[in-house]
Every structure is written in C-alpha cells, then in structure tokens.
Design a protein around this motif. Sequence first.
Motif, PDB file in Angstrom:
ATOM      1  N   PRO A  53     -16.597  93.564 131.224  1.00  0.00           N
ATOM      2  CA  PRO A  53     -16.690  94.170 132.558  1.00  0.00           C
ATOM      3  C   PRO A  53     -16.308  95.646 132.490  1.00  0.00           C
ATOM      4  O   PRO A  53     -15.526  96.061 131.631  1.00  0.00           O
ATOM      5  CB  PRO A  53     -15.674  93.376 133.377  1.00  0.00           C
ATOM      6  N   PRO A  54     -16.882  96.453 133.367  1.00  0.00           N
ATOM      7  CA  PRO A  54     -16.551  97.879 133.351  1.00  0.00           C
ATOM      8  C   PRO A  54     -15.090  98.089 133.715  1.00  0.00           C
ATOM      9  O   PRO A  54     -14.487  97.272 134.411  1.00  0.00           O
ATOM     10  CB  PRO A  54     -17.471  98.478 134.417  1.00  0.00           C
ATOM     11  N   PRO A  55     -14.521  99.168 133.241  1.00  0.00           N
ATOM     12  CA  PRO A  55     -13.119  99.435 133.571  1.00  0.00           C
ATOM     13  C   PRO A  55     -12.976  99.658 135.072  1.00  0.00           C
ATOM     14  O   PRO A  55     -13.901 100.117 135.731  1.00  0.00           O
ATOM     15  CB  PRO A  55     -12.787 100.709 132.783  1.00  0.00           C
ATOM     16  N   ASP A  79     -13.499 110.637 125.886  1.00  0.00           N
ATOM     17  CA  ASP A  79     -13.268 111.114 124.522  1.00  0.00           C
ATOM     18  C   ASP A  79     -12.787 109.985 123.605  1.00  0.00           C
ATOM     19  O   ASP A  79     -13.094 109.982 122.409  1.00  0.00           O
ATOM     20  CB  ASP A  79     -12.255 112.252 124.521  1.00  0.00           C
ATOM     21  N   GLN A  80     -12.051 109.030 124.169  1.00  0.00           N
ATOM     22  CA  GLN A  80     -11.559 107.899 123.372  1.00  0.00           C
ATOM     23  C   GLN A  80     -12.642 106.846 123.151  1.00  0.00           C
ATOM     24  O   GLN A  80     -12.459 105.938 122.365  1.00  0.00           O
ATOM     25  CB  GLN A  80     -10.368 107.244 124.067  1.00  0.00           C
ATOM     26  N   GLY A  81     -13.751 106.976 123.863  1.00  0.00           N
ATOM     27  CA  GLY A  81     -14.829 106.017 123.716  1.00  0.00           C
ATOM     28  C   GLY A  81     -14.734 104.832 124.658  1.00  0.00           C
ATOM     29  O   GLY A  81     -15.515 103.889 124.559  1.00  0.00           O
ATOM     30  N   VAL A  82     -13.765 104.874 125.580  1.00  0.00           N
ATOM     31  CA  VAL A  82     -13.624 103.779 126.538  1.00  0.00           C
ATOM     32  C   VAL A  82     -14.748 103.845 127.562  1.00  0.00           C
ATOM     33  O   VAL A  82     -15.293 102.816 127.967  1.00  0.00           O
ATOM     34  CB  VAL A  82     -12.240 103.839 127.228  1.00  0.00           C
ATOM     35  N   LEU A  83     -15.110 105.047 127.973  1.00  0.00           N
ATOM     36  CA  LEU A  83     -16.198 105.254 128.927  1.00  0.00           C
ATOM     37  C   LEU A  83     -17.377 105.915 128.219  1.00  0.00           C
ATOM     38  O   LEU A  83     -17.186 106.772 127.359  1.00  0.00           O
ATOM     39  CB  LEU A  83     -15.755 106.176 130.078  1.00  0.00           C
ATOM     40  N   THR A  84     -18.580 105.511 128.604  1.00  0.00           N
ATOM     41  CA  THR A  84     -19.764 106.198 128.106  1.00  0.00           C
ATOM     42  C   THR A  84     -19.965 107.471 128.932  1.00  0.00           C
ATOM     43  O   THR A  84     -19.323 107.659 129.975  1.00  0.00           O
ATOM     44  CB  THR A  84     -21.012 105.307 128.244  1.00  0.00           C
ATOM     45  N   ASP A  85     -20.856 108.320 128.480  1.00  0.00           N
ATOM     46  CA  ASP A  85     -21.129 109.544 129.244  1.00  0.00           C
ATOM     47  C   ASP A  85     -21.660 109.227 130.636  1.00  0.00           C
ATOM     48  O   ASP A  85     -21.289 109.880 131.610  1.00  0.00           O
ATOM     49  CB  ASP A  85     -22.129 110.435 128.489  1.00  0.00           C
ATOM     50  N   ALA A  86     -22.496 108.200 130.725  1.00  0.00           N
ATOM     51  CA  ALA A  86     -23.058 107.826 132.028  1.00  0.00           C
ATOM     52  C   ALA A  86     -21.962 107.310 132.962  1.00  0.00           C
ATOM     53  O   ALA A  86     -21.927 107.670 134.149  1.00  0.00           O
ATOM     54  CB  ALA A  86     -24.134 106.766 131.850  1.00  0.00           C
ATOM     55  N   GLU A  87     -21.051 106.495 132.427  1.00  0.00           N
ATOM     56  CA  GLU A  87     -19.942 106.001 133.253  1.00  0.00           C
ATOM     57  C   GLU A  87     -19.039 107.148 133.674  1.00  0.00           C
ATOM     58  O   GLU A  87     -18.573 107.201 134.817  1.00  0.00           O
ATOM     59  CB  GLU A  87     -19.134 104.958 132.478  1.00  0.00           C
ATOM     60  N   PHE A  88     -18.794 108.076 132.755  1.00  0.00           N
ATOM     61  CA  PHE A  88     -17.958 109.237 133.075  1.00  0.00           C
ATOM     62  C   PHE A  88     -18.590 110.054 134.198  1.00  0.00           C
ATOM     63  O   PHE A  88     -17.914 110.435 135.164  1.00  0.00           O
ATOM     64  CB  PHE A  88     -17.779 110.107 131.821  1.00  0.00           C
ATOM     65  N   GLN A  89     -19.889 110.310 134.091  1.00  0.00           N
ATOM     66  CA  GLN A  89     -20.572 111.093 135.120  1.00  0.00           C
ATOM     67  C   GLN A  89     -20.530 110.390 136.477  1.00  0.00           C
ATOM     68  O   GLN A  89     -20.344 111.031 137.510  1.00  0.00           O
ATOM     69  CB  GLN A  89     -22.022 111.375 134.707  1.00  0.00           C
TER      70      GLN A  89
END
Length: 98
Positions: A53-55, A79-89
Amino acid sequence: MGLIGGMARTAVVAGTATAVSNRVSRRQAGRWQAQADAEAYQQQQYQQPAYAPPPPAPPAPSSSDDLIGQLQKLGALRDQGVLTDAEFQAQKARLLSA
C-alpha cells in the motif's frame, strides 16, 4: 469351428474391447487435464498482483515553516527511494494546494 477357434475369437474381442476402453480413458483424461489447465490459467489471469500500500499522506501543514518541513520530508523520502517521483509530485501538489 472348434474350441480353439472360439477361444481365439473371444481373445480377439476381449483384446479389442480393452484397447478401445484404454483409448477412451486416455482421451477423457486428456480432456479433463485440458479443462484443469484452462481453469488454472483463468485463475492466474484474475488474481490481482500484490502491491504494497502507498505510504500514508502527511498531515496538512499549519504554517509556511511547516510546509517547508513537509516538503523537505517528502524530498528525503524520494531520495531514500520510499517514494517514486510520481508519488513525490502528487504529494507536493497536494501540499501546495492546501
């Protein structure tokens, strides 16, 4: 026809019946196996892939300092790889629109 001829005829009939019975059994087993294979394939197609599941979304910031802190935390998670770029955006856009 004598006794030996009758026995030979009986042996031929019995052998033929056995051969036919074995052929029918093999054909039926092949059909059942094909049906089982088709059902297994369909079950594989309908199974949903298991994804983590997503964070959880961070709480909405209450001030501009809080907003900067939240954005920094999101950047660190990316940066730690927990979130993808799309999730971050997506999370960044949600924070900035709040």
